[in-house]
Enzyme design. Structure first.
Site, PDB file in Angstrom:
ATOM      1  N   LEU A  35       0.886  -1.157  -0.101  1.00 15.54           N
ATOM      2  CA  LEU A  35       0.215  -0.055   0.075  1.00 15.54           C
ATOM      3  C   LEU A  35       0.880   1.281   0.033  1.00 15.54           C
ATOM      4  O   LEU A  35       1.716   1.275   0.827  1.00 15.54           O
ATOM      5  CB  LEU A  35      -0.960   0.064   1.257  1.00 15.54           C
ATOM      6  N   HIS A  36       0.404   2.196  -0.788  1.00 12.77           N
ATOM      7  CA  HIS A  36       0.942   3.499  -0.915  1.00 12.77           C
ATOM      8  C   HIS A  36       0.086   4.498  -0.692  1.00 12.77           C
ATOM      9  O   HIS A  36      -1.170   4.362  -0.545  1.00 12.77           O
ATOM     10  CB  HIS A  36       1.925   3.626  -2.063  1.00 12.77           C
ATOM     11  N   GLY A  38      -1.407   6.202  -2.933  1.00 14.44           N
ATOM     12  CA  GLY A  38      -2.591   6.166  -4.044  1.00 14.44           C
ATOM     13  C   GLY A  38      -3.702   4.848  -3.365  1.00 14.44           C
ATOM     14  O   GLY A  38      -4.917   5.508  -3.367  1.00 14.44           O
ATOM     15  N   HIS A  39      -3.109   4.178  -2.600  1.00 12.68           N
ATOM     16  CA  HIS A  39      -4.297   3.247  -2.037  1.00 12.68           C
ATOM     17  C   HIS A  39      -4.836   3.957  -0.720  1.00 12.68           C
ATOM     18  O   HIS A  39      -6.179   3.816  -0.520  1.00 12.68           O
ATOM     19  CB  HIS A  39      -3.608   2.040  -1.547  1.00 12.68           C
ATOM     20  N   GLN A  63      -3.720 -13.163 -12.422  1.00 16.36           N
ATOM     21  CA  GLN A  63      -3.574 -11.905 -13.365  1.00 16.36           C
ATOM     22  C   GLN A  63      -2.071 -11.643 -13.803  1.00 16.36           C
ATOM     23  O   GLN A  63      -1.928 -10.851 -14.352  1.00 16.36           O
ATOM     24  CB  GLN A  63      -4.212 -10.822 -12.879  1.00 16.36           C
ATOM     25  N   GLU A 150      -8.162   5.579 -10.857  1.00 17.51           N
ATOM     26  CA  GLU A 150      -7.971   5.611 -12.369  1.00 17.51           C
ATOM     27  C   GLU A 150      -6.692   5.211 -12.771  1.00 17.51           C
ATOM     28  O   GLU A 150      -6.795   5.392 -14.246  1.00 17.51           O
ATOM     29  CB  GLU A 150      -8.370   7.176 -12.525  1.00 17.51           C
ATOM     30  N   GLN A 155      -8.681  -1.473 -16.336  1.00 14.70           N
ATOM     31  CA  GLN A 155      -9.295  -2.212 -15.290  1.00 14.70           C
ATOM     32  C   GLN A 155     -10.496  -1.737 -14.977  1.00 14.70           C
ATOM     33  O   GLN A 155     -11.305  -2.519 -14.529  1.00 14.70           O
ATOM     34  CB  GLN A 155      -8.353  -2.186 -14.063  1.00 14.70           C
TER      35      GLN A 155
END
Ligand code: PAF
Length: 286
Positions: A35-36, A38-39, A63, A150, A155
C-alpha cells in the site's frame, strides 16, 4: 496502530453483515497490497462515502503472465496494516490462494470489448484474471460501494462492465490518480526503478499532459500520438507498448475529439512496466 486482518470469506461476511445490520454503509478497496499513498487515497475516498472500509490484499496469481513479476511482487503485510489504519480502514481481508481458488476451482470471467487492446493486448489473460478475482471479492464482501484507482483506467472500465453485465449490486467509484511531486503516478512497481530510471519516469505523465493540451487545442490526434511516441523513445524508454487515444467509456480508438477521450500509455524502463493515462477534453464551444 494497525488494522485487523481476517483470512476467510466466512469471517469477512460475518463482519460485513454486522455492519449492515447496524445500518452502516460498507466500502471495499481491492488491492494487491504494498500500500502507498494512492491506496490510502482510495481508503479516504471510501471514508467520505461509507461508515466502514474494508481493504482486500491479495496478490492474485491469475492476473500475472508466466514471465511477469508475481514472485517478486512486493509483499509487506505489517506495513500495509499500519498504512490501512492510518487512512481509516476498519478491516483487511487477506485470503490465501487456497481460500480464493480451492482445489477444483474452474471458473473464469472474461469481459470482451473493453479488455481488448491496450494492456489486454500485451498481457494475455490479465483482464480475465482481474475480472475473475474482482467478481469474487465483490460477491464475497457484499459491500455497497467499491473504489478503484483511475491509474488502472482500462481495469476500471472492465470492472464497470463486469458489474453491469453480472448485475452485481455494488456501486463502482473511480478515484483520480495520486502522483509524486514530479508527476510520476504512484505504483507499487515504482520500487523496481533504478535512480536513473526514476529520473526518466515522470516524462510519461509530462508527455501525456502535453499531448492532451495540444489535442484539446485542435492538433490532429494521429500526428500528436506519433510525436509523443518519438519523444518517449528518443528519451530512452526501452519499449513503448502503446500510446493511444481512446473513448472514455467504450475504450474504442478515437481519431477526432468529438467527445471526452483518454490518452493512455504503457512503457518499459528496463524490465519495469509503467502505465499512465490522462483525460483529454474537447474545448467548450465559445
Ligand atoms: O489494481 C489492483 O491492485 C488489482 O488488479 C486488483 C483490482 C486488486 C485485482 O487483483
Amino acid at each position: 496502530m494497525s488494522t485487523p486482518i481476517v483470512r476467510s470469506v466466512a469471517e469477512l461476511r460475518t463482519r460485513v453483515a454486522a455492519w449492515h445490520k447496524a445500518g452502516e454503509r460498507v466500502g471495499l478497496i481491492p488491492t494487491m497490497g504494498a500500500l502507498h499513498e494512492g491506496h490510502q487515497e482510495l481508503i479516504r475516498a471510501a471514508g467520505r462515502a461509507c461508515a466502514r472500509k474494508v481493504v482486500t490484499i491479495f496478490v492474485n496469481p491469475r492476473q500475472f503472465g508466466p514471465n511477469e513479476d508475481f514472485a517478486r511482487y512486493p509483499r509487506q503485510e505489517e506495513a500495509d496494516q499500519i498504512r490501512a489504519h492510518d487512512a481509516g480502514a476498519d478491516l483487511i481481508f487477506a485470503p490465501t490462494v487456497g481460500e480464493m481458488y480451492p482445489d477444483g476451482y474452474a471458473t473464469s470471467i472474461s469481459v470482451s470489448g473493453v479488455s481488448d487492446g491496450l494492456c489486454g493486448a500485451h498481457r494475455p489473460g490479465h483482464f480475465d484474471g482481474v475480472a475473475t478475482v474482482v467478481a469474487k471479492l465483490l460477491i464475497q464482501a457484499g459491500a455497497d460501494e467499491a473504489f478503484f484507482g483511475e491509474k488502472d483506467y482500462q481495469q476500471l472500465q472492465v470492472v464497470r462492465r463486469l458489474v453491469r453485465d453480472l448485475d452485481i449490486p455494488v456501486r463502482i467509484t473511480g478515484v483520480p490518480t495520486v502522483r509524486e511531486a514530479d508527476g510520476l503516478a504512484l505504483s507499487s512497481r515504482n520500487v523496481y526503478l533504478s535512480a536513473g530510471q526514476r529520473a526518466l519516469a515522470p516524462l510519461l505523465a509530462r508527455t501525456l499532459n502535453e499531448m492532451a493540451s495540444r489535442i484539446a487545442g485542435g492538433a490532429p490526434i494521429a500526428a500528436t500520438l506519433a510525436d509523443g511516441l518519438a519523444g518517449l523513445r528518443g528519451a530512452g524508454f526501452d519499449e513503448v507498448e502503446y500510446l493511444e487515444a481512446r473513448d472514455v467509456v467504450s475504450l474504442v480508438p478515437i481519431e477526432t475529439l468529438s467527445a471526452p477521450g483518454r490518452l493512455l500509455v504503457a512503457a518499459k524502463l528496463g524490465k519495469t512496466r509503467l502505465i499512465d493515462n490522462v483525460p483529454v477534453l474537447p474545448k467548450a464551444a465559445p
